[in-house]
Design an enzyme around this catalytic site. Structure first.
Site, PDB file in Angstrom:
ATOM      1  N   PRO A  46     -14.187   2.584 -22.532  1.00  0.00           N
ATOM      2  CA  PRO A  46     -13.723   2.109 -23.837  1.00  0.00           C
ATOM      3  C   PRO A  46     -14.111   0.657 -24.114  1.00  0.00           C
ATOM      4  O   PRO A  46     -14.133   0.233 -25.274  1.00  0.00           O
ATOM      5  CB  PRO A  46     -12.199   2.251 -23.758  1.00  0.00           C
ATOM      6  CG  PRO A  46     -11.872   2.437 -22.321  1.00  0.00           C
ATOM      7  CD  PRO A  46     -13.101   2.951 -21.622  1.00  0.00           C
ATOM      8  N   ARG A  96       1.693   1.888  -3.588  1.00  0.00           N
ATOM      9  CA  ARG A  96       0.533   2.371  -4.354  1.00  0.00           C
ATOM     10  C   ARG A  96       0.181   3.808  -3.951  1.00  0.00           C
ATOM     11  O   ARG A  96      -0.250   4.600  -4.778  1.00  0.00           O
ATOM     12  CB  ARG A  96      -0.653   1.430  -4.158  1.00  0.00           C
ATOM     13  CG  ARG A  96      -0.359   0.035  -4.696  1.00  0.00           C
ATOM     14  CD  ARG A  96      -1.578  -0.857  -4.648  1.00  0.00           C
ATOM     15  NE  ARG A  96      -2.578  -0.422  -5.610  1.00  0.00           N
ATOM     16  CZ  ARG A  96      -3.887  -0.504  -5.403  1.00  0.00           C
ATOM     17  NH1 ARG A  96      -4.353  -0.972  -4.268  1.00  0.00           N
ATOM     18  NH2 ARG A  96      -4.722  -0.117  -6.332  1.00  0.00           N
ATOM     19  N   TYR A 142       0.820  -1.216   0.000  1.00  0.00           N
ATOM     20  CA  TYR A 142       0.000   0.000   0.000  1.00  0.00           C
ATOM     21  C   TYR A 142       0.855   1.268   0.000  1.00  0.00           C
ATOM     22  O   TYR A 142       0.462   2.276  -0.588  1.00  0.00           O
ATOM     23  CB  TYR A 142      -1.014  -0.025   1.151  1.00  0.00           C
ATOM     24  CG  TYR A 142      -2.187  -0.900   0.793  1.00  0.00           C
ATOM     25  CD1 TYR A 142      -3.191  -0.418  -0.047  1.00  0.00           C
ATOM     26  CD2 TYR A 142      -2.260  -2.216   1.218  1.00  0.00           C
ATOM     27  CE1 TYR A 142      -4.238  -1.222  -0.433  1.00  0.00           C
ATOM     28  CE2 TYR A 142      -3.308  -3.035   0.832  1.00  0.00           C
ATOM     29  CZ  TYR A 142      -4.298  -2.532   0.006  1.00  0.00           C
ATOM     30  OH  TYR A 142      -5.328  -3.335  -0.396  1.00  0.00           O
ATOM     31  N   HIS A 194     -14.902   2.499  -1.413  1.00  0.00           N
ATOM     32  CA  HIS A 194     -13.883   1.506  -1.082  1.00  0.00           C
ATOM     33  C   HIS A 194     -12.763   2.088  -0.222  1.00  0.00           C
ATOM     34  O   HIS A 194     -11.672   1.527  -0.159  1.00  0.00           O
ATOM     35  CB  HIS A 194     -13.317   0.872  -2.361  1.00  0.00           C
ATOM     36  CG  HIS A 194     -14.326   0.028  -3.084  1.00  0.00           C
ATOM     37  ND1 HIS A 194     -14.178  -0.377  -4.391  1.00  0.00           N
ATOM     38  CD2 HIS A 194     -15.515  -0.493  -2.676  1.00  0.00           C
ATOM     39  CE1 HIS A 194     -15.231  -1.109  -4.754  1.00  0.00           C
ATOM     40  NE2 HIS A 194     -16.053  -1.186  -3.734  1.00  0.00           N
TER      41      HIS A 194
END
Ligand code: ZN
Length: 251
Positions: free
Chosen positions: A219, A74, A71, A123
């Site tokens: 997309p 990230r 984490y 989240h």
């Protein structure tokens, strides 16, 4: 004249008419900021780990330092990233008395950094930590060591990232707030989400079922397409600024 032949115009009309707009976002809105999805981030040194090792409470209890490092990396990546044109357009969409609630499944904090005031994080957030046993949020300075989690000052167990791990419930207050916003919405703009992750995906689905128009930008095909008033197979940074630009202005 608008019509099915001009989906962008149709989508702009729907969004412009909405006094209460919900923008529901997933990983796709941050892709052009260089934020990989959870699974795409399992590369390099991390490729040998499973989500069960890195994003579950059991994994954290087995090896808190491993999960903390994952984490921390990230978090650094998210901090180094910049909000893209989609984040900025969403932040600017709250104007002229229109309310815009951003409901996001992302944990990167980019909507807030772009200036969105009303963001519901389903989240959690990678830039926050909290006590594993529930004492509360981490005290200031909790990020000091990216290699190992500091202890909770109240109970001494390791602090954990304030994100929702696999097998966990969504934060109750955030989910209730998101559900309320979706019930009240005149339109929902869905950006960059597969529409498969429950219970989050149930929110735009419920809105569509009560007749609220959905505009879906992704997309790739998504599970929400059959319910949408308009589908645009485009990336977020390309489509969203066009969709949310005020009438008569070229983005
Ligand atoms: Zn504690």
């Amino acid at each position: 004249m608008s019509g099915p032949a001009d989906p962008v115009r149709r989508a702009r009309e729907i969004l412009e008419a909405a006094r209460r707009l919900v923008v529901f976002t997933g990983a796709g809105v941050s892709a052009e900021s260089g934020i990989p999805t959870f699974r795409d981030a399992l590369e390099g040194l991390w490729a040998r780990f499973d989500p069960e090792d890195l994003a579950t409470e059991a994994g954290f209890r087995r090896d808190p330092s491993l999960v903390w490092r994952w984490y921390a990396e990230r978090r650094e990546r998210a901090r180094a990233a910049e909000p893209n044109a989609a984040h900025h357009a969403i932040a600017r969409a709250a104007r002229g008395g229109r309310s815009v609630v951003v409901v996001t499944q992302n944990v990167d904090g980019l909507h807030q950094r772009a200036g969105s005031a009303d963001v519901v994080e389903l989240h959690g957030s990678i830039v926050r930590a909290r006590c594993l046993e529930g004492c509360g949020p981490a005290p200031a300075g909790w990020e000091g060591d990216p290699r190992t989690p500091p202890p909770c000052p109240a109970c001494g167990v390791p602090l954990r990232p304030d994100v929702v791990w696999f097998g966990e419930w969504l934060p109750e207050a955030a989910f209730a707030q998101a559900a309320h916003a979706c019930r009240e919405a005149d339109a929902v703009l869905v950006v960059g989400t597969s529409g498969l992750v429950q219970p989050a995906a149930g929110l735009p689905i419920a809105a569509a079922r009560r007749g609220c128009p959905l505009v879906v930008v992704d997309p790739r095909p998504t599970a929400l397409e059959p319910l949408a008033a308009v589908n645009l197979r485009q990336t977020a940074a390309r489509a969203v600024p066009v969709l949310l630009a005020p009438d008569g202005s070229a983005p």
